[in-house]
Design an enzyme around this catalytic site. Structure first.
Site, mmCIF file in Angstrom:
data_model
loop_
_atom_site.group_PDB
_atom_site.id
_atom_site.type_symbol
_atom_site.label_atom_id
_atom_site.label_comp_id
_atom_site.label_asym_id
_atom_site.label_seq_id
_atom_site.Cartn_x
_atom_site.Cartn_y
_atom_site.Cartn_z
ATOM 1 N N HIS A 73 -4.128 0.858 8.022
ATOM 2 C CA HIS A 73 -4.505 0.518 6.651
ATOM 3 C C HIS A 73 -6.018 0.388 6.456
ATOM 4 C CE1 HIS A 73 -4.021 -1.020 2.618
ATOM 5 N NE2 HIS A 73 -4.701 -2.118 2.915
ATOM 6 N N CYS A 112 0.835 -1.202 0.000
ATOM 7 C CA CYS A 112 0.000 0.000 0.000
ATOM 8 C C CYS A 112 0.871 1.253 0.000
ATOM 9 C CB CYS A 112 -0.919 -0.002 1.222
ATOM 10 S SG CYS A 112 -1.857 1.532 1.415
ATOM 11 N N HIS A 149 -8.409 7.636 3.180
ATOM 12 C CA HIS A 149 -7.844 8.859 2.619
ATOM 13 C C HIS A 149 -8.936 9.712 1.986
ATOM 14 C CE1 HIS A 149 -8.166 6.318 -0.993
ATOM 15 N NE2 HIS A 149 -8.089 7.435 -1.714
#
Length: 347
Positions: A106, A46, A159
């Protein structure tokens, strides 16, 4: 080329084209079709996780703003491939695109962040709005968050995105026109009066803290649409004081937790900050707000934008707003219990 940005193939088109039928700019970014789509597997790393090539130079961090590797707009764009004509006008795709990574973790959502951490996210949005708004070619800073595969999110790490645009988006232009006309006629703010009426009726209010209200508006287009309105008349995030930023952090956590409690699973949504333009006049008549769009109309049924919506920009509300607001209130009550138990809330 910005750090981390992917170079364009020689013949890839990247420009802004004018649609004369609706007086609207369209961004053409052929290279974005090549960006990774929800990659997985042992070989995938990632790019937003700590230690990745994109983030390792920053050391320990809580919230991080990075250049978008596949930007729709660039500070050094190529010349348009098609010269402008009377009807077919084009201009350079001048602007800037950034990604705001909200946590080193994550997986998760805004409601999984602690209150002080979420305040850092609000502060990061504020800083980017101010910083990018000072660029001479920027007219509007569009800040938004996409969550879930149903929305088309390509990477799952939590995000948001920020587009520094060389024009004011048409949706904001229409809002500004409505706010300005209402202020001329009444001498008052349109959204302040809307909020006053919503409080009088009460049945569509979902959650309230000292400085913000979350509600399913009377004029909602999406079945579980939620708006967040500041109690005080402010034009942008940079007009908020420290206490208001903390309360905004609180209500954004509550709204996202409410969605996840609605059907007892991780739900997709779009979150959009509507703020005054960063270029030009003071826009004192404009009232900042945040809109959430959630694509499900029932637990296992999506609300599709079809012919009447796409072809005519006329939304059909599948259900009754007051009934959907009642469902959201119930989900909010469950969400508040979970937040209180695991993360705590604003004092």
């Amino acid at each position: 080329m910005e750090r981390g940005e992917v170079a364009l193939p020689e013949k890839m088109i990247h420009e802004i084209r004018w649609n004369p039928l609706i007086n609207q700019w369209i961004i053409v970014a052929g290279h974005r079709g090549k960006r990774p789509w929800r990659p997985s597997g042992e070989e995938f790393r990632c790019p937003f996780c700590p230690g990745s090539p994109e983030t390792k130079e920053f050391g320990p961090w809580d919230v991080l703003a990075l250049p978008n590797r596949f930007p729709a707009l660039k500070p050094n764009p190529p010349e348009p491939t098609h010269p402008s004509k009377d009807l077919f006008k084009a201009r350079k795709a001048l602007g800037l695109c950034k990604v705001l990574i909200e946590t080193p973790e994550h997986e998760g959502d805004l409601c999984d962040l602690g209150l002080e951490h979420m305040k850092k996210v609000v502060e990061a949005f504020t800083e980017e709005y101010e910083r990018l708004g000072k660029l001479k070619y920027v007219r509007y800073v569009a800040e938004f968050r996409n969550k879930g595969k149903e929305i088309g999110v390509s990477l799952t790490h939590p995000h948001s995105q920020i587009y520094a645009l060389p024009f004011i988006p048409p949706r904001i232009k229409e809002e500004m026109k409505a706010f300005k006309n209402y202020a001329r006629k009444t001498g008052r703010c349109l959204l302040c009066d809307v909020l006053r009426e919503e409080f009088k009726e009460g049945e569509r209010i979902i959650y309230v803290n000292k400085h913000f209200a979350a509600l399913l508006p009377y004029y909602a287009m999406w079945p579980y649409e939620i708006h967040v309105y500041p109690m005080r008349h402010v034009g942008s995030l940079k007009d908020l004081n420290e206490e208001e930023k903390l309360h905004l952090a609180d209500i954004l956590r509550v709204v996202t937790a409410t969605y996840n409690s609605l059907f007892n699973r991780d739900l997709p949504y779009i979150m959009v900050f509507h703020q005054k333009p960063t270029y030009g006049k003071n826009y004192q008549y404009y009232h900042m707000h945040i809109e959430f769009y959630q694509p499900y109309r029932e637990k296992d049924k999506l609300k599709y934008a079809a012919g009447i919506e796409w072809g005519f920009w006329t939304f059909t509300y599948d259900g009754i707003p007051e009934e959907k607001a009642g469902e959201l209130k119930g989900a909010c009550s469950k969400a508040l219990k979970k937040l209180d138990k695991y993360l705590g809330r604003i004092p």
